[in-house]
Design a protein around this motif. Structure first.
Motif, PDB file in Angstrom:
ATOM      1  N   MET A  69      -5.097 -27.931 -12.229  1.00  0.00           N
ATOM      2  CA  MET A  69      -6.003 -27.964 -11.069  1.00  0.00           C
ATOM      3  C   MET A  69      -5.210 -28.257  -9.794  1.00  0.00           C
ATOM      4  O   MET A  69      -4.311 -29.093  -9.798  1.00  0.00           O
ATOM      5  N   CYS A 126      -8.231 -16.998  -4.442  1.00  0.00           N
ATOM      6  CA  CYS A 126      -8.768 -17.267  -5.786  1.00  0.00           C
ATOM      7  C   CYS A 126      -8.846 -16.003  -6.637  1.00  0.00           C
ATOM      8  O   CYS A 126      -8.983 -14.891  -6.119  1.00  0.00           O
ATOM      9  N   ASP A 127      -8.825 -16.224  -7.949  1.00  0.00           N
ATOM     10  CA  ASP A 127      -8.945 -15.101  -8.882  1.00  0.00           C
ATOM     11  C   ASP A 127     -10.372 -14.593  -8.968  1.00  0.00           C
ATOM     12  O   ASP A 127     -10.604 -13.408  -9.214  1.00  0.00           O
ATOM     13  N   ASP A 128     -11.347 -15.509  -8.804  1.00  0.00           N
ATOM     14  CA  ASP A 128     -12.746 -15.083  -8.901  1.00  0.00           C
ATOM     15  C   ASP A 128     -13.631 -16.027  -8.083  1.00  0.00           C
ATOM     16  O   ASP A 128     -13.186 -17.066  -7.590  1.00  0.00           O
ATOM     17  N   GLN A 183     -13.973 -19.834  -9.123  1.00  0.00           N
ATOM     18  CA  GLN A 183     -12.846 -20.668  -8.708  1.00  0.00           C
ATOM     19  C   GLN A 183     -13.004 -21.064  -7.228  1.00  0.00           C
ATOM     20  O   GLN A 183     -12.744 -22.206  -6.850  1.00  0.00           O
ATOM     21  N   ASP A 189     -15.681 -23.728  -6.738  1.00  0.00           N
ATOM     22  CA  ASP A 189     -15.213 -25.035  -7.205  1.00  0.00           C
ATOM     23  C   ASP A 189     -14.357 -25.761  -6.161  1.00  0.00           C
ATOM     24  O   ASP A 189     -14.129 -26.959  -6.263  1.00  0.00           O
ATOM     25  N   ARG A 190     -13.891 -25.026  -5.155  1.00  0.00           N
ATOM     26  CA  ARG A 190     -13.018 -25.636  -4.135  1.00  0.00           C
ATOM     27  C   ARG A 190     -13.712 -25.777  -2.783  1.00  0.00           C
ATOM     28  O   ARG A 190     -13.091 -26.182  -1.804  1.00  0.00           O
ATOM     29  N   SER A 222     -18.886 -28.951  -6.761  1.00  0.00           N
ATOM     30  CA  SER A 222     -17.492 -28.498  -6.604  1.00  0.00           C
ATOM     31  C   SER A 222     -16.532 -29.633  -6.913  1.00  0.00           C
ATOM     32  O   SER A 222     -16.800 -30.792  -6.577  1.00  0.00           O
TER      33      SER A 222
END
Ligand code: DLZ
Length: 158
Positions: free
Chosen positions: A1, A123-125, A128, A131-132, A138
């Motif tokens: 993370m 981000c990849d998706d 993600q 979540d940030r 988050s």
């Protein structure tokens, strides 16, 4: 993370700063609205914690446009907080936009000597990114962090 190793007690340090005399621009791209709204709210919360006198919000279309806008704002403000959300898709666009934003903002900060908070999520998706984004549930609050980093840098260099 990505939170591992991050500074602690940021909110307490920000509150202790109490910088009524500072002018700060929050510069935000417009892609991925929900995540971006979380980042902007986080940056504005940090501004309140630090009791910043002037906080203006400036919008640009995408993260690629952040560096040129930051260049102009860096001449007028004590710090600029650059917020963007770039999510990997099926084309190489992700890499180009991320690289342009990162290198461009670094160059602007060095050229103008104005601290720039780097709040560009790469981000990849979408999950993600959420979540940030400092949203309910988050794990991280990158808008708050980016604002704090820039203002603390201003204070460290004063
Ligand atoms: C074109 C593009 C793509 C594919 N993805 C994103 C993104 O995920 N996040 C973002 O902030 N901007 C994206 N853009 C737009 C570019 O940043 C830029 O606005 C356009 O290429 C026009 O210059």
């Amino acid at each position: 993370m990505s939170k591992h190793g991050a500074p602690t007690n940021t909110a307490e340090e920000l509150k202790a700063l109490d910088r009524k005399n500072l002018k700060v621009a929050i510069l935000a791209a417009s892609w991925h609205e929900t995540v971006m709204n979380g980042l902007i709210n986080g940056a504005q919360r940090a501004a309140k914690d630090a009791n910043i006198g002037t906080v203006d919000l400036v919008r640009v279309p995408g993260s690629f446009e952040l560096p040129v806008a930051a260049r102009v704002l860096a001449e007028k403000y004590d710090a600029v907080i650059a917020l963007g959300v770039v999510i990997r898709g099926g084309t190489p666009h992700f890499d180009y936009v991320c690289q342009a934003a990162t290198m461009g903002l670094t160059q602007v900060s060095l050229d103008t000597r104005t601290p720039i908070g780097f709040g560009v999520l790469t981000c990849d998706d979408e999950a993600q990114a959420v979540d940030r984004a400092g949203l309910e549930g988050s794990a991280e609050d990158k808008g708050y962090e980016a604002f704090s980093a820039a203002v603390m840098t201003v204070a460290a260099l004063a």
